[in-house]
Design an enzyme around this catalytic site. Structure first.
Site, PDB file in Angstrom:
ATOM      1  N   ILE A  15      -6.710  -6.559   9.275  1.00  0.00           N
ATOM      2  CA  ILE A  15      -6.941  -7.214  10.576  1.00  0.00           C
ATOM      3  C   ILE A  15      -8.436  -7.182  10.921  1.00  0.00           C
ATOM      4  O   ILE A  15      -9.014  -8.207  11.304  1.00  0.00           O
ATOM      5  CB  ILE A  15      -6.111  -6.512  11.687  1.00  0.00           C
ATOM      6  CG1 ILE A  15      -4.621  -6.507  11.341  1.00  0.00           C
ATOM      7  CG2 ILE A  15      -6.372  -7.159  13.047  1.00  0.00           C
ATOM      8  CD1 ILE A  15      -3.936  -7.843  11.306  1.00  0.00           C
ATOM      9  N   GLU A  34     -15.679   1.933   9.404  1.00  0.00           N
ATOM     10  CA  GLU A  34     -14.431   2.353   8.756  1.00  0.00           C
ATOM     11  C   GLU A  34     -14.536   3.831   8.393  1.00  0.00           C
ATOM     12  O   GLU A  34     -15.504   4.247   7.759  1.00  0.00           O
ATOM     13  CB  GLU A  34     -14.186   1.495   7.509  1.00  0.00           C
ATOM     14  CG  GLU A  34     -13.145   2.012   6.553  1.00  0.00           C
ATOM     15  CD  GLU A  34     -11.769   2.258   7.173  1.00  0.00           C
ATOM     16  OE1 GLU A  34     -11.260   1.371   7.867  1.00  0.00           O
ATOM     17  OE2 GLU A  34     -11.217   3.369   6.952  1.00  0.00           O
ATOM     18  N   HIS A  52       5.973 -12.565   4.922  1.00  0.00           N
ATOM     19  CA  HIS A  52       7.262 -12.882   5.544  1.00  0.00           C
ATOM     20  C   HIS A  52       7.230 -14.300   6.091  1.00  0.00           C
ATOM     21  O   HIS A  52       6.224 -14.729   6.673  1.00  0.00           O
ATOM     22  CB  HIS A  52       7.544 -11.900   6.690  1.00  0.00           C
ATOM     23  CG  HIS A  52       7.753 -10.498   6.203  1.00  0.00           C
ATOM     24  ND1 HIS A  52       8.859 -10.127   5.478  1.00  0.00           N
ATOM     25  CD2 HIS A  52       6.992  -9.380   6.318  1.00  0.00           C
ATOM     26  CE1 HIS A  52       8.774  -8.834   5.179  1.00  0.00           C
ATOM     27  NE2 HIS A  52       7.644  -8.360   5.674  1.00  0.00           N
ATOM     28  N   LYS A 253      12.672  -3.704   8.394  1.00  0.00           N
ATOM     29  CA  LYS A 253      13.325  -4.757   7.606  1.00  0.00           C
ATOM     30  C   LYS A 253      14.178  -4.208   6.474  1.00  0.00           C
ATOM     31  O   LYS A 253      14.761  -4.972   5.713  1.00  0.00           O
ATOM     32  CB  LYS A 253      12.266  -5.708   7.063  1.00  0.00           C
ATOM     33  CG  LYS A 253      11.559  -6.449   8.179  1.00  0.00           C
ATOM     34  CD  LYS A 253      10.530  -7.414   7.653  1.00  0.00           C
ATOM     35  CE  LYS A 253       9.733  -8.028   8.780  1.00  0.00           C
ATOM     36  NZ  LYS A 253       8.926  -7.044   9.529  1.00  0.00           N
ATOM     37  N   ARG A 314       3.299   2.869   9.168  1.00  0.00           N
ATOM     38  CA  ARG A 314       3.368   1.761  10.125  1.00  0.00           C
ATOM     39  C   ARG A 314       2.914   2.254  11.503  1.00  0.00           C
ATOM     40  O   ARG A 314       3.211   3.390  11.869  1.00  0.00           O
ATOM     41  CB  ARG A 314       4.798   1.239  10.263  1.00  0.00           C
ATOM     42  CG  ARG A 314       5.479   0.851   8.959  1.00  0.00           C
ATOM     43  CD  ARG A 314       6.945   0.629   9.241  1.00  0.00           C
ATOM     44  NE  ARG A 314       7.745   0.280   8.078  1.00  0.00           N
ATOM     45  CZ  ARG A 314       8.373   1.171   7.319  1.00  0.00           C
ATOM     46  NH1 ARG A 314       8.263   2.464   7.552  1.00  0.00           N
ATOM     47  NH2 ARG A 314       9.119   0.775   6.303  1.00  0.00           N
ATOM     48  N   ILE A 339      -0.149  -2.992  15.039  1.00  0.00           N
ATOM     49  CA  ILE A 339       0.109  -4.098  14.092  1.00  0.00           C
ATOM     50  C   ILE A 339       0.928  -3.554  12.911  1.00  0.00           C
ATOM     51  O   ILE A 339       0.395  -3.261  11.837  1.00  0.00           O
ATOM     52  CB  ILE A 339      -1.214  -4.759  13.629  1.00  0.00           C
ATOM     53  CG1 ILE A 339      -2.093  -5.113  14.843  1.00  0.00           C
ATOM     54  CG2 ILE A 339      -0.910  -5.994  12.801  1.00  0.00           C
ATOM     55  CD1 ILE A 339      -1.519  -6.135  15.797  1.00  0.00           C
ATOM     56  N   SER A 341       4.584  -4.240  10.527  1.00  0.00           N
ATOM     57  CA  SER A 341       5.057  -5.454   9.853  1.00  0.00           C
ATOM     58  C   SER A 341       5.550  -6.455  10.904  1.00  0.00           C
ATOM     59  O   SER A 341       6.181  -6.038  11.876  1.00  0.00           O
ATOM     60  CB  SER A 341       6.188  -5.091   8.897  1.00  0.00           C
ATOM     61  OG  SER A 341       6.553  -6.215   8.152  1.00  0.00           O
ATOM     62  N   SER A 345       1.212 -10.495   6.954  1.00  0.00           N
ATOM     63  CA  SER A 345       1.480 -11.940   6.985  1.00  0.00           C
ATOM     64  C   SER A 345       0.739 -12.613   8.137  1.00  0.00           C
ATOM     65  O   SER A 345       0.367 -13.780   8.053  1.00  0.00           O
ATOM     66  CB  SER A 345       2.982 -12.202   7.174  1.00  0.00           C
ATOM     67  OG  SER A 345       3.751 -11.300   6.434  1.00  0.00           O
ATOM     68  N   CYS A 440      -0.485   4.719 -17.561  1.00  0.00           N
ATOM     69  CA  CYS A 440      -1.079   6.074 -17.636  1.00  0.00           C
ATOM     70  C   CYS A 440      -1.740   6.470 -16.325  1.00  0.00           C
ATOM     71  O   CYS A 440      -2.231   7.590 -16.201  1.00  0.00           O
ATOM     72  CB  CYS A 440      -2.036   6.197 -18.814  1.00  0.00           C
ATOM     73  SG  CYS A 440      -3.728   5.740 -18.459  1.00  0.00           S
TER      74      CYS A 440
HETATM   75  C1  LIG Z   1       5.433   0.738   4.605  1.00  0.00           C
HETATM   76  C2  LIG Z   1       4.850  -0.536   5.133  1.00  0.00           C
HETATM   77  C3  LIG Z   1       5.318  -1.767   4.669  1.00  0.00           C
HETATM   78  C4  LIG Z   1       4.805  -2.953   5.181  1.00  0.00           C
HETATM   79  N1  LIG Z   1       5.168  -4.143   4.626  1.00  0.00           N
HETATM   80  C5  LIG Z   1       4.635  -5.295   5.089  1.00  0.00           C
HETATM   81  C6  LIG Z   1       4.936  -6.539   4.475  1.00  0.00           C
HETATM   82  O1  LIG Z   1       5.608  -6.595   3.453  1.00  0.00           O
HETATM   83  N2  LIG Z   1       4.450  -7.662   5.039  1.00  0.00           N
HETATM   84  C7  LIG Z   1       3.696  -7.645   6.172  1.00  0.00           C
HETATM   85  O2  LIG Z   1       3.346  -8.707   6.667  1.00  0.00           O
HETATM   86  N3  LIG Z   1       3.315  -6.471   6.726  1.00  0.00           N
HETATM   87  C8  LIG Z   1       3.751  -5.309   6.199  1.00  0.00           C
HETATM   88  N4  LIG Z   1       3.368  -4.121   6.732  1.00  0.00           N
HETATM   89  C9  LIG Z   1       2.446  -4.110   7.846  1.00  0.00           C
HETATM   90  C10 LIG Z   1       0.999  -4.271   7.395  1.00  0.00           C
HETATM   91  O3  LIG Z   1       0.715  -3.440   6.302  1.00  0.00           O
HETATM   92  C11 LIG Z   1       0.124  -3.893   8.569  1.00  0.00           C
HETATM   93  O4  LIG Z   1       0.536  -4.633   9.692  1.00  0.00           O
HETATM   94  C12 LIG Z   1      -1.343  -4.198   8.333  1.00  0.00           C
HETATM   95  O5  LIG Z   1      -1.781  -3.664   7.115  1.00  0.00           O
HETATM   96  C13 LIG Z   1      -2.113  -3.596   9.496  1.00  0.00           C
HETATM   97  O6  LIG Z   1      -3.470  -3.799   9.293  1.00  0.00           O
HETATM   98  P1  LIG Z   1      -4.518  -3.086  10.251  1.00  0.00           P
HETATM   99  O7  LIG Z   1      -5.840  -3.590   9.819  1.00  0.00           O
HETATM  100  O8  LIG Z   1      -4.097  -3.243  11.658  1.00  0.00           O
HETATM  101  O9  LIG Z   1      -4.317  -1.537   9.961  1.00  0.00           O
HETATM  102  P2  LIG Z   1      -4.858  -0.638   8.767  1.00  0.00           P
HETATM  103  O10 LIG Z   1      -4.755  -1.301   7.459  1.00  0.00           O
HETATM  104  O11 LIG Z   1      -4.201   0.681   8.910  1.00  0.00           O
HETATM  105  O12 LIG Z   1      -6.391  -0.534   9.079  1.00  0.00           O
HETATM  106  C14 LIG Z   1      -6.906   0.266  10.104  1.00  0.00           C
HETATM  107  C15 LIG Z   1      -8.182   0.868   9.595  1.00  0.00           C
HETATM  108  O13 LIG Z   1      -8.794   1.584  10.656  1.00  0.00           O
HETATM  109  C16 LIG Z   1      -9.395   2.721  10.108  1.00  0.00           C
HETATM  110  N5  LIG Z   1      -9.571   3.707  11.168  1.00  0.00           N
HETATM  111  C17 LIG Z   1      -8.600   4.395  11.825  1.00  0.00           C
HETATM  112  N6  LIG Z   1      -9.150   5.268  12.678  1.00  0.00           N
HETATM  113  C18 LIG Z   1     -10.492   5.117  12.580  1.00  0.00           C
HETATM  114  C19 LIG Z   1     -11.598   5.760  13.181  1.00  0.00           C
HETATM  115  N7  LIG Z   1     -11.414   6.756  14.051  1.00  0.00           N
HETATM  116  N8  LIG Z   1     -12.847   5.365  12.851  1.00  0.00           N
HETATM  117  C20 LIG Z   1     -13.039   4.373  11.939  1.00  0.00           C
HETATM  118  N9  LIG Z   1     -12.019   3.757  11.298  1.00  0.00           N
HETATM  119  C21 LIG Z   1     -10.767   4.113  11.623  1.00  0.00           C
HETATM  120  C22 LIG Z   1      -8.402   3.174   9.043  1.00  0.00           C
HETATM  121  O14 LIG Z   1      -8.996   4.023   8.083  1.00  0.00           O
HETATM  122  C23 LIG Z   1      -7.940   1.858   8.471  1.00  0.00           C
HETATM  123  O15 LIG Z   1      -8.675   1.459   7.334  1.00  0.00           O
HETATM  124  C24 LIG Z   1       3.837  -2.917   6.210  1.00  0.00           C
HETATM  125  C25 LIG Z   1       3.350  -1.676   6.652  1.00  0.00           C
HETATM  126  C26 LIG Z   1       3.823  -0.505   6.090  1.00  0.00           C
HETATM  127  C27 LIG Z   1       3.220   0.793   6.489  1.00  0.00           C
END
Ligand SMILES: Cc1cc2nc3c(=O)[nH]c(=O)nc-3n(C[C@H](O)[C@H](O)[C@H](O)COP(=O)(O)OP(=O)(O)OC[C@H]3O[C@@H](n4cnc5c(N)ncnc54)[C@H](O)[C@@H]3O)c2cc1C
Length: 488
Positions: A15, A34, A52, A253, A314, A339, A341, A345, A440
């Site tokens: 995101i 990050e 999805h 899901k 999640r 954010i 699942s 997507s 491996c």
């Molecule tokens: C088990 C699982 C299965 C899923 N399957 C699907 C799927 O099949 N399809 C789908 O659409 N979605 C799926 N999702 C949801 C999807 O993975 C997430 O919605 C998406 O990756 C969220 O992105 P994000 O950038 O919000 O969060 P993240 O990827 O968690 O990114 C947040 C970032 O913020 C950083 N951060 C946190 N705190 C701090 C801080 N204090 N200082 C600096 N940086 C910080 C973290 O290190 C991280 O890199 C799934 C999620 C999970 C856990």
């Protein structure tokens, strides 16, 4: 030290990186912070990788809106960025008459959300489409527009595109506090450093409620819900062409069996609420839960080809929906919180929506020129023999294989380190090239990758880490150890 910019993005997941890429098209200085040693360190590296179609989210929610929009953007975006994506379709299967009702409801939701080509099919057709399926299956929702993608490769490509267009990425930078001063400027604390900006965007995934609650009176509550997986080695023939889901529950899901874009088979995830947002351990209990469910879909499953287990967390917000847009009661602050699942997507649509809102609120002008993204070259293992020969003639290091399981060359490992947001650890190389992703699991290639990282970045070999922070591989040199043993 003090750093000034127009915009600070907290969190380098899919995101944060999608938002950074959209904003990089405008005249503004942007820094992304990050906490991990690499981007895509949170949920964006450990999920099911499913695009999805949008039948699951309740109509009218932000999840439904952004899922459908994002899933429509991803095929073209993946093509543009060179990210592996395949529209393989999905089946949601039912074993009892009451499941038929659930599938009917999912289909209705899908139609209301604008998902096309949905159809309920019966046992005979299911077994024709997927012969490995449990023959006791009764009916299924066929979802032809469901897809699979490499979630971390998407995140890296979004970040690289943002970086070549001016966004600064700072990894190993943990934000601890956001404070809005009286003059409207945000002061963001990360270790000894202070980042000052007029716009802050909270994309901190599992920690997004922490930052929201520092600047808003209207509090959010995020539950950390862990999902555990098995990853099977690439079979000669995929057991299933499509992603196979069971009927969803209140926890998510459900457990799926799915091909991955790289030809592996993914089984999972579980769903357990945990306290620590960093606790990505796998447990016997969680994995047993996954296997019990998988056997129902795929009675012939064997774990003999399991090559690794992993888990992702999640970020489930108590309201059950995504929280996207301006932060309540804090002008200049924006967020994409909770954010879970289908966040992967939805990512391109969420990034676009945040950027549209911010550029409108701050009257940001578009840049006159955008530097076009250069897709990474085709992986050596996917080249035809004549292409491989030409690649070796042009860059001889294509002739040195770094990872034997996944056939990754030294030329590709070096290219991954030299990307705009380049790899700095063994796992960062792994996720960009697949070196260490095979059977491996890095047993053979890790020392080679470490040596290349050391040479390319000018870092002493002893300081190369597995995954940033203090995850050092080496404890000392032989001469140091010899000195130590003499002392003893
Ligand atoms: C088990 C699982 C299965 C899923 N399957 C699907 C799927 O099949 N399809 C789908 O659409 N979605 C799926 N999702 C949801 C999807 O993975 C997430 O919605 C998406 O990756 C969220 O992105 P994000 O950038 O919000 O969060 P993240 O990827 O968690 O990114 C947040 C970032 O913020 C950083 N951060 C946190 N705190 C701090 C801080 N204090 N200082 C600096 N940086 C910080 C973290 O290190 C991280 O890199 C799934 C999620 C999970 C856990």
């Amino acid at each position: 030290m003090e750093h000034k910019s127009d915009i600070v993005i907290i969190g380098g997941g899919v995101i944060g990186c999608a938002t950074a890429r959209e904003l990089s098209r405008y005249k503004a200085s942007i820094i992304l912070l990050e906490q991990g040693g690499d981007i895509a360190e949170g949920a964006s590296k450990a999920n099911s990788g499913i695009v999805h179609a949008g039948y699951d989210a309740v109509p009218g929610t932000l999840k439904a809106k952004y899922n459908v929009l994002g899933a429509k953007m991803l095929p073209e975006l993946s093509e543009e960025l060179g990210v592996p994506y395949r529209q393989c379709g999905a089946l949601v299967i039912g074993f009892a008459e009451e499941d038929r009702k659930t599938l009917g409801e999912l289909m209705d939701r899908g139609i209301r959300n604008g998902v096309e080509e949905l159809r309920i099919i019966e046992r005979e057709e299911i077994l024709q489409l997927e012969p490995e399926m449990n023959p006791e299956v009764l009916c299924a929702l066929l979802v032809p527009t469901s897809g699979i993608i490499s979630p971390y490769e998407l995140t890296f490509a979004l970040a690289d595109d943002a970086a070549i267009n001016g966004v600064t990425f700072r990894t190993d930078t943990e934000v601890t506090e956001i404070h809005r001063r009286e003059d409207g400027i945000f002061s963001i604390t990360a270790g000894e450093d202070e980042y000052l900006c007029r716009t802050v965007i909270n994309c901190a995934g599992a920690s997004s409620a922490l930052f929201h609650n520092q600047i808003s009176a209207k509090k959010l509550k995020i539950t950390h819900r862990r999902g555990q997986y098995y990853l099977l080695d690439r079979p000669a023939k995929a057991p299933f062409e499509r992603t196979i889901f069971q009927c969803p529950s209140a926890m998510g899901k459900g457990v799926l069996v799915s091909p991955t874009v790289h030809g592996n088979v993914l089984l999972g995830p579980s769903a357990e609420d945990i306290e620590d947002p960093m606790d990505t351990a796998t447990t016997q209990e969680g994995l047993d839960f996954v296997m019990d469910k998988v056997r129902l879909t795929w009675p012939g499953v064997s774990l003999r080809t399991n090559i690794t287990n992993f888990s992702g967390i999640r970020a489930h917000e108590a309201g059950g929906d995504f929280v996207i847009g301006p932060v309540d009661g804090c002008p200049g602050a924006y967020e994409a919180a909770g954010i879970e699942s289908p966040g992967l997507s939805s990512a391109p649509a969420i990034g676009l929506a945040l950027a549209q809102q911010i550029t409108k609120d701050f009257a940001l002008e578009k840049k006159d020129e955008i530097i076009p993204y250069r897709r990474p070259t085709k992986p050596f293992r996917e080249m035809m023999p004549e292409e491989q020969a030409a690649a070796i003639r042009e860059i001889p290091l294509y002739g040195n294989i770094g990872c034997r399981c996944e056939v990754v060359t030294e030329a590709e490992i070096i290219a991954a380190i030299r990307r705009p947001v380049g790899a700095r650890s063994i796992d960062a190389v792994k996720r960009r090239t697949r070196a260490g992703m095979g059977r491996c699991q890095g047993g053979f290639c890790s020392p080679r990758v470490a040596a290349i990282l050391a040479a390319e970045t000018g870092t002493p070999l002893i300081d190369i880490t597995k995954n940033g922070g203090k995850s050092y591989l080496l404890t000392g040199t032989l001469s140091e150890q010899a000195k130590r043993s003499k002392k003893v």
